[in-house]
Design a protein around this motif. Structure first.
Motif, PDB file in Angstrom:
ATOM      1  N   UNK A   1      -9.201  76.046  44.296  1.00 54.68           N
ATOM      2  CA  UNK A   1      -7.900  76.589  44.663  1.00 54.68           C
ATOM      3  C   UNK A   1      -7.621  77.893  43.918  1.00 54.68           C
ATOM      4  N   UNK A   2      -7.925  77.906  42.623  1.00 51.18           N
ATOM      5  CA  UNK A   2      -7.702  79.120  41.832  1.00 51.18           C
ATOM      6  C   UNK A   2      -8.562  80.268  42.349  1.00 51.18           C
ATOM      7  N   UNK A   3      -9.818  79.974  42.658  1.00 50.35           N
ATOM      8  CA  UNK A   3     -10.710  81.007  43.197  1.00 50.35           C
ATOM      9  C   UNK A   3     -10.227  81.492  44.561  1.00 50.35           C
TER      10      UNK A   3
ATOM     11  N   UNK B   1      -0.017  82.059  30.825  1.00 47.56           N
ATOM     12  CA  UNK B   1       0.803  83.214  31.171  1.00 47.56           C
ATOM     13  C   UNK B   1       0.416  83.743  32.552  1.00 47.56           C
ATOM     14  N   UNK B   2      -0.895  83.844  32.791  1.00 44.75           N
ATOM     15  CA  UNK B   2      -1.373  84.378  34.053  1.00 44.75           C
ATOM     16  C   UNK B   2      -1.078  83.480  35.243  1.00 44.75           C
ATOM     17  N   UNK B   3      -1.141  82.159  35.040  1.00 44.56           N
ATOM     18  CA  UNK B   3      -0.890  81.233  36.142  1.00 44.56           C
ATOM     19  C   UNK B   3       0.567  81.271  36.586  1.00 44.56           C
TER      20      UNK B   3
ATOM     21  N   UNK C   1     -13.643  77.539  23.745  1.00 45.80           N
ATOM     22  CA  UNK C   1     -13.347  78.687  24.594  1.00 45.80           C
ATOM     23  C   UNK C   1     -12.114  78.429  25.445  1.00 45.80           C
ATOM     24  N   UNK C   2     -12.014  77.221  26.005  1.00 46.78           N
ATOM     25  CA  UNK C   2     -10.855  76.880  26.830  1.00 46.78           C
ATOM     26  C   UNK C   2      -9.566  76.948  26.025  1.00 46.78           C
ATOM     27  N   UNK C   3      -9.594  76.409  24.812  1.00 48.89           N
ATOM     28  CA  UNK C   3      -8.405  76.446  23.963  1.00 48.89           C
ATOM     29  C   UNK C   3      -8.033  77.880  23.597  1.00 48.89           C
ATOM     30  N   UNK C   4      -9.043  78.724  23.439  1.00 46.18           N
ATOM     31  CA  UNK C   4      -8.805  80.111  23.049  1.00 46.18           C
ATOM     32  C   UNK C   4      -8.124  80.907  24.165  1.00 46.18           C
TER      33      UNK C   4
ATOM     34  N   UNK D   1      -9.935  79.915  33.106  1.00 47.48           N
ATOM     35  CA  UNK D   1      -9.600  78.650  32.439  1.00 47.48           C
ATOM     36  C   UNK D   1     -10.089  77.468  33.260  1.00 47.48           C
ATOM     37  N   UNK D   2      -9.870  77.516  34.569  1.00 46.70           N
ATOM     38  CA  UNK D   2     -10.311  76.428  35.438  1.00 46.70           C
ATOM     39  C   UNK D   2     -11.831  76.307  35.448  1.00 46.70           C
TER      40      UNK D   2
END
Length: 230
Positions: free
Chosen positions: A214-216, A127-129, A117-120, A164-165
């Motif tokens: 941090x992402x959250x 792109x989003x980061x 799932x992470x690789x997908x 992703x995180x």
């Protein structure tokens, strides 16, 4: 003004302190146990090779990489890359980190769901980061007339970075669990060496928890700002 908004103060600043704490903890544990030799006397490279072979992964290569704590598994080339201290070292930290990266190779070979799932979602997350937050704040400049399309698009893109995180957490914890089990099962570690080895791996895992926090925090900040635009 953007750097001093309520969301930054409430969410992002505490997350920044958490990230600094996690980074300091992993460096402290690494530098402590990279100096403690294992009783088995095997190097990280030999341990990695043995675990790979025992798992039927003789097609996975092991390479030495530059830098400190640069260890990783490359699923595209099926290569476990170990920093020099881990590749050549016989310390508890060397064995733990080497086995952890091999854990990722085993996950890849077994089709571990969280890793797949992470690789997908990686392309969208990458792109989003990079564009999510900048696009959001550009949208703020043009949202005075009530058009928040760019802000919403920025949030949607950044969501994939957050996802992703989150998905990374079970991947990393599972790799550490596999590492300890393999080291114990093959008698590379004695009973009294397990706890300090886990300390290194747990400290490393904490950095991923901090990155997720941090992402959250960033996502909550964006949502708070977006809510005020309504």
């Amino acid at each position: 003004m953007w750097l001093l908004d309520t969301g930054f103060i409430i969410f992002v600043i505490p997350a920044l302190f958490f990230v600094m704490y996690a980074q300091n903890r992993v460096k402290s544990a690494y530098h402590k146990y990279i100096k403690v030799p294992s009783k088995s006397g095997f190097s990280g490279a030999k341990v990695a090779r043995a675990i790979l072979d025992n798992s039927g992964l003789d097609d996975v290569k092991i390479e030495q990489s530059r830098g400190e704590l640069s260890d990783h598994y490359d699923p595209r080339k099926k290569v476990v890359r170990l920093s020099s201290n881990v590749h050549n070292g016989t310390s508890l930290a060397s064995l733990g980190i080497a086995a952890h990266e091999v854990g990722h190779a085993i996950q890849h070979a077994n089709g571990y769901f969280a890793l797949s799932l992470r690789n997908m979602i990686f392309p969208a997350a990458n792109f989003g980061s990079k564009l999510g937050v900048p696009l959001f704040f550009i949208g703020m400049l043009f949202s005075q007339g009530g058009n928040t399309l760019l802000m919403d698009l920025g949030i949607a893109l950044f969501f994939f970075a957050v996802l992703f995180q989150i998905v990374t957490l079970p991947v990393e914890f599972n790799a550490s669990t596999r590492a300890v089990a393999a080291l114990e099962g093959s008698n590379f570690l004695t009973v009294d060496e397990v706890k300090p080895t886990k300390e290194v791996l747990n400290a490393a895992a904490m950095t991923y928890v901090a990155a997720t926090a941090m992402a959250l925090a960033q996502l909550l900040r964006l949502l708070l700002i977006r809510g005020r635009r309504n």
